[in-house]
Design a protein around this motif. Structure first.
Motif, short mmCIF file in Angstrom:
data_model
loop_
_atom_site.label_atom_id
_atom_site.label_comp_id
_atom_site.label_asym_id
_atom_site.label_seq_id
_atom_site.Cartn_x
_atom_site.Cartn_y
_atom_site.Cartn_z
N ARG A 176 72.75 -127.68 -10.12
CA ARG A 176 72.49 -126.47 -9.52
C ARG A 176 73.18 -125.20 -9.94
N ARG A 177 72.33 -124.10 -10.16
CA ARG A 177 72.79 -123.00 -9.97
C ARG A 177 73.17 -122.86 -8.55
N LEU A 178 74.41 -121.70 -8.55
CA LEU A 178 74.51 -121.57 -6.73
C LEU A 178 75.24 -120.31 -6.74
N ASN A 195 85.52 -127.10 -2.63
CA ASN A 195 85.36 -125.41 -2.33
C ASN A 195 86.05 -124.55 -3.69
N ASN A 196 85.69 -124.62 -4.88
CA ASN A 196 86.45 -124.08 -5.86
C ASN A 196 86.75 -122.91 -6.31
N ALA A 197 84.68 -122.72 -6.24
CA ALA A 197 84.14 -120.71 -7.35
C ALA A 197 85.55 -120.13 -6.54
N GLY A 198 85.44 -118.90 -7.88
CA GLY A 198 87.18 -118.18 -7.28
C GLY A 198 86.38 -116.90 -8.56
N ILE A 199 87.06 -116.40 -8.55
CA ILE A 199 87.19 -115.11 -9.52
C ILE A 199 88.59 -114.39 -9.23
N GLY A 200 89.18 -113.51 -10.75
CA GLY A 200 90.10 -112.92 -10.91
C GLY A 200 90.34 -111.69 -11.23
N VAL A 218 77.67 -136.87 -8.30
CA VAL A 218 79.01 -135.94 -8.42
C VAL A 218 77.84 -134.54 -7.98
N GLY A 219 78.24 -133.31 -7.75
CA GLY A 219 76.76 -132.92 -7.13
C GLY A 219 77.54 -131.15 -7.96
N ALA A 220 77.14 -130.51 -8.94
CA ALA A 220 77.79 -129.51 -9.70
C ALA A 220 77.42 -128.36 -10.07
N HIS A 221 77.88 -127.46 -8.76
CA HIS A 221 77.02 -126.61 -8.68
C HIS A 221 78.18 -125.13 -9.30
N ASP A 222 77.48 -123.70 -9.80
CA ASP A 222 78.59 -122.54 -10.76
C ASP A 222 76.84 -122.02 -10.91
N VAL A 223 77.49 -120.69 -11.20
CA VAL A 223 76.64 -119.45 -11.85
C VAL A 223 76.12 -119.49 -13.47
N ASN A 224 76.69 -120.37 -13.68
CA ASN A 224 77.08 -120.52 -15.51
C ASN A 224 76.06 -121.89 -15.67
N GLU A 225 74.97 -121.87 -15.74
CA GLU A 225 73.62 -123.07 -16.06
C GLU A 225 73.77 -123.57 -16.84
N ALA A 226 74.29 -122.58 -18.23
CA ALA A 226 74.10 -123.26 -19.58
C ALA A 226 75.41 -124.60 -19.38
#
Length: 262
Positions: free
Chosen positions: A57-59, A87-92, A32-40
């Motif tokens: 990795r932060r992305l 491609n799952n990242a999203g904001i609402g 699994v390559g897990a990516h997000d802006v939420n590093e914690a």
């Protein structure tokens, strides 16, 4: 190193649907390559799954150079393969369109649409190099009919749905499958406070756990189905909106809280 394990690259992996997908695929033996802006959140996920099963990795998905660097780091760790790009990242961010801050409108477009375009564009070489690979994207039930109060969010998800359909045809020539998921009300941090408690207990607008979307990602890899709906009743909404958009418009208007022009 992933050696011969299958691998999945997930954006928005620190919480909600992305996190549950990472858990499920790691349990299935995938890398699994897990990516997000939420590093914690990513560090917590890696501690749970183990560093041998999960690369974090932060992305920032809106930054093309950052996305390319993330894929460059992922590829050797995954043995040069990419079985699923999720491609799952999203904001609402919502509200009446003419009352929304312009910065919020731009942010939604950048993350929900440009982030998807960048991800797919940069990942194509790895997807092409991996037999039976799948490019999978999170759309939304709001891609069935434009929804008042989240007009721009809805527009980006319509775009994702259309992009999925177009690329599902184009990418046949390069051996890459393309599909998406259209979730309804999923119990994730993107929802406003109280939304889950206020949701009906039955029907298409009942609250669903994020694990239900993770399961769909797993099933999509085993299938050639184009659109996946969570819950499945959302498919009926999609059909109704296509067959009778004016009737759907009137129904939506009757239930809308945005009729007052003041």
């Amino acid at each position: 190193m992933a050696t011969q394990r299958k691998s999945i690259f997930i954006t928005g992996a620190a919480s909600g649907m992305g996190r549950e997908t990472a858990r499920l695929f790691a349990a299935k033996g995938w890398f699994v390559g897990a990516h997000d802006v939420n590093e914690a959140g990513l560090k917590d996920l890696q501690a749970e799954l183990g560093a041998e099963a999960c690369l974090i990795r932060r992305l920032d998905v809106t930054d093309r150079e950052d996305y390319r660097a993330a894929l460059d780091a992922f590829a050797p760790a995954a043995g040069g393969r990419l079985d699923i790009l999720f491609n799952n990242a999203g904001i609402g961010r919502g509200g009446r369109f003419d009352k929304q801050p312009w910065e919020d409108i731009v942010a939604v477009v950048q993350v929900n649409l440009m982030g998807v375009l960048i991800g797919i564009y940069e990942a194509v070489p790895l997807l092409k190099a991996t037999p039976n690979s799948l490019c999978f994207t999170t759309s939304s039930s709001s891609a069935t009919f434009g929804m008042a109060g989240i007009a721009v969010y809805s527009a980006t998800k319509h775009a994702v749905k259309g992009l999925t359909e177009a690329l599902s045809v184009e990418f046949k020539a390069i051996g890459v499958r393309v599909a998406d998921v259209l979730p309804g009300l999923i119990d994730t941090p993107i929802l406003p406070p109280g939304a889950v408690a206020a949701a009906p207990k039955e029907g298409m607008w009942r609250a669903m756990p994020p694990s239900s979307v993770a399961q769909v990602v797993w099933e999509a890899y085993q299938s050639d189905k184009l659109h996946w709906y969570v819950p499945e009743e959302i498919a009926e909404l999609d059909k109704a909106a296509t067959l009778a958009p004016e009737a759907m418009r009137e129904q939506m208007a009757q239930n809308s809280l945005f009729g007052d022009p003041a």
